[in-house]
Design an enzyme around this catalytic site. Structure first.
Site, short mmCIF file in Angstrom:
data_model
loop_
_atom_site.label_atom_id
_atom_site.label_comp_id
_atom_site.label_asym_id
_atom_site.label_seq_id
_atom_site.Cartn_x
_atom_site.Cartn_y
_atom_site.Cartn_z
N GLY A 186 0.78 -1.22 0.00
CA GLY A 186 0.00 0.00 0.00
C GLY A 186 0.81 1.28 0.00
NE ARG A 187 5.21 0.46 4.68
CZ ARG A 187 4.68 -0.70 5.01
NH1 ARG A 187 3.38 -0.89 4.92
NH2 ARG A 187 5.44 -1.70 5.44
CD GLU A 222 1.50 1.05 7.51
OE1 GLU A 222 0.56 1.46 8.22
OE2 GLU A 222 1.40 0.88 6.28
CG HIS A 264 7.57 32.58 12.37
ND1 HIS A 264 8.09 33.74 12.92
CD2 HIS A 264 8.00 32.56 11.09
CE1 HIS A 264 8.77 34.40 12.01
NE2 HIS A 264 8.74 33.71 10.89
CE LYS A 291 -6.64 -1.44 9.52
NZ LYS A 291 -6.19 -1.90 8.18
#
Length: 500
Positions: free
Chosen positions: A243-244, A329, A360, A471
């Site tokens: 997925g990644r 991950e 800042h 999950k």
């Protein structure tokens, strides 16, 4: 830690200013140009001696063999018995996998051509629904490379919070919207709930065939068809694309549609050029590997628990979020590939922001705080706007000044509150411009850097079992009620979810 790590940890660490004074040639071996990218690690505490230690560690860790296995399509994801073939999507890898990826890209382009020809009716809006890598990658690419002349308005929705979807569709015409549902398994709870709600939105608006306006991006085409998507609008990708690491596959569909196929191809080629560099360059001149040396030095030898990434370019504002998933991950693990406990810290916490805003906000801690935070600056030589060049000059001046200030510091014996200790490390990555080619190379660099770190630590960066427990428990709340949970969780459920 082994003997080499012990040697690295015991080496004296002169200040960065002292290192520059005693090693005037360090720019030659700590800066590297690769295509449209230039890397500068000279403001880190790496020295020739430390690099030599890491090169020995690289050999001991079997880096060359691991890299060969990655590109050969061997099952480098040992816990799941899979290869990791994101590079094949770019044309670099196992011959059969590369051929299959090219075939699937041709299928994706044919569908894009049909959409552009209004075969699915008029399309002005793209609603991309996914989560994790199925959303972060496309969102980064589209945000970084879009301009006012973009052909479609795109919204990427990942959060299961209905507010996110509601805000996205509020500005869309359901009769001119295409829905892309991105899920490797086509069972991801958050994604499928958002997709069902998007379909309901179309039904309520009177769209005649809402499922006919859905494109499925998945490694499980059968499930997509069972859900209601016609086979001609299913864009598969391989099980070996995680997925990644998936934006190069059909997960990148909304980017290819919104930006145009030429831009998507340039993105792939930029990544492929970095693949070739990572695969062929000598270790001492290998950008992802040298970056991994820096990471390992500060985390394992110096005890740094975080790494900060600041993009001095508004076009790259989503990059820190993308890297959070990629790095944490992948390498946030507690065991090695063989199941034994890791013998030291693994991935640091990746965080960051956009310059000059971050100056800042968080730079107070970086300059005068008590924690060690290696910093990475990313900037583009060419601006992304047509305003007075003074804007971009001020941006780059601030970027370069921050790195110099972190290193140099400033004494103040009269007022300690105005003293800066200095000797704080930073890396700078300069892009020629934020083009598809440069962005592809940059993302592939980070992918290979993540892999190189994993090899040096002996872990598997391609599984992610840590996300599963939460999950499972979420599913059990609906299935089992509150009885199986601790008193705190039961009380929260009873308070916020009447009826359990």
């Amino acid at each position: 830690m082994n003997a080499i790590w012990g040697q690295i940890a015991k080496r004296q660490r002169p200040s960065l200013r002292t290192i520059f004074d005693t090693d005037p040639g360090r720019l030659a071996y700590l800066t590297l140009s690769q295509g449209p990218l230039r890397f500068d690690w000279s403001k880190t505490h790496l020295t020739k001696e430390v690099i030599a230690d890491f090169l020995a560690l690289t050999d001991e860790a079997g880096f060359a063999a691991a890299r060969d296995a990655l590109f050969a399509g061997d099952p480098v994801n040992n816990t799941e018995g899979r290869a990791a073939e994101h590079s094949a999507e770019r044309g670099e890898g196992n011959v059969e996998s590369v051929a299959r990826a090219r075939m699937l890209h041709r299928r994706m382009r044919a569908l894009i051509d049909a959409i552009e020809g209004e075969a699915l009716g008029p399309v002005r809006h793209i609603l991309h629904i996914g989560i994790g890598g199925s959303a972060l990658g496309p969102k980064l690419i589209i945000d970084a490379l879009s301009d006012d002349g973009a052909r479609y308005e795109v919204a990427v929705v990942s959060n299961v919070d209905g507010t996110a979807l509601e805000q996205a569709i509020a500005r869309f015409d359901p009769h001119a919207t295409l829905i892309a549902v991105a899920s490797k398994t086509f069972t991801t709870t958050e994604t499928m709930l958002n997709a069902a709600s998007a379909i309901n939105w179309m039904v309520e608006a009177g769209v005649e065939d809402p499922y006919g306006r859905v494109i499925a991006l998945t490694a499980a085409p059968e499930r997509a068809m069972e859900w209601g998507v016609d086979e001609t609008r299913v864009l598969p990708f391989g099980e070996t694309v995680g997925g990644r690491y998936s934006l190069w596959s059909s997960i990148g569909f909304p980017a290819a549609l919104a930006l145009g196929w030429d831009a998507f191809e340039s993105l792939l080629e930029g990544a492929a050029a970095m693949d070739r560099h990572f695969r062929l360059a000598r270790p001492s001149e290998n950008a992802p590997l040298l970056a991994a040396f820096v990471d390992q030095y500060y985390v394992r030898a110096m005890g740094a628990q975080t790494r900060a990434v600041f993009a001095y370019d508004e076009r790259l504002k989503l990059l820190p979020s993308y890297l959070q998933q990629l790095e944490m991950e992948s390498n946030g693990k507690q065991v090695k590939r063989d199941g034994s406990p890791v013998d030291g810290p693994t991935a640091p916490v990746t965080w960051g922001g956009v310059g000059t805003d971050a100056q800042h906000a968080v730079f107070q801690l970086l300059h005068q705080g008590t924690v060690l935070v290696p910093v990475e600056f990313i900037a583009s030589i060419e601006p992304g706007n047509l305003l007075d060049p003074a804007h971009h000059r001020a941006l780059l001046v601030n970027c370069f000044a921050q790195g110099a200030a972190l290193m140099r510091g400033k004494d103040n014996d009269v007022d300690p509150a105005r003293a800066y200790p200095g000797d704080r490390p930073s890396t700078t990555i300069l892009l020629d411009d934020v083009t598809p080619e440069a962005l592809g190379a940059l993302i592939a660099f980070y992918e290979h850097r993540t892999f190189a770190n994993a090899v040096l630590m002996g872990i598997n960066p391609f599984d992610q079992f840590g996300v599963e427990l939460g999950k499972d428990i979420a599913r059990s709340i609906d299935a089992e009620g509150t009885g199986a949970f601790d008193p705190s969780t039961r009380a929260l459920i009873d308070l916020a979810l009447p009826g359990g």
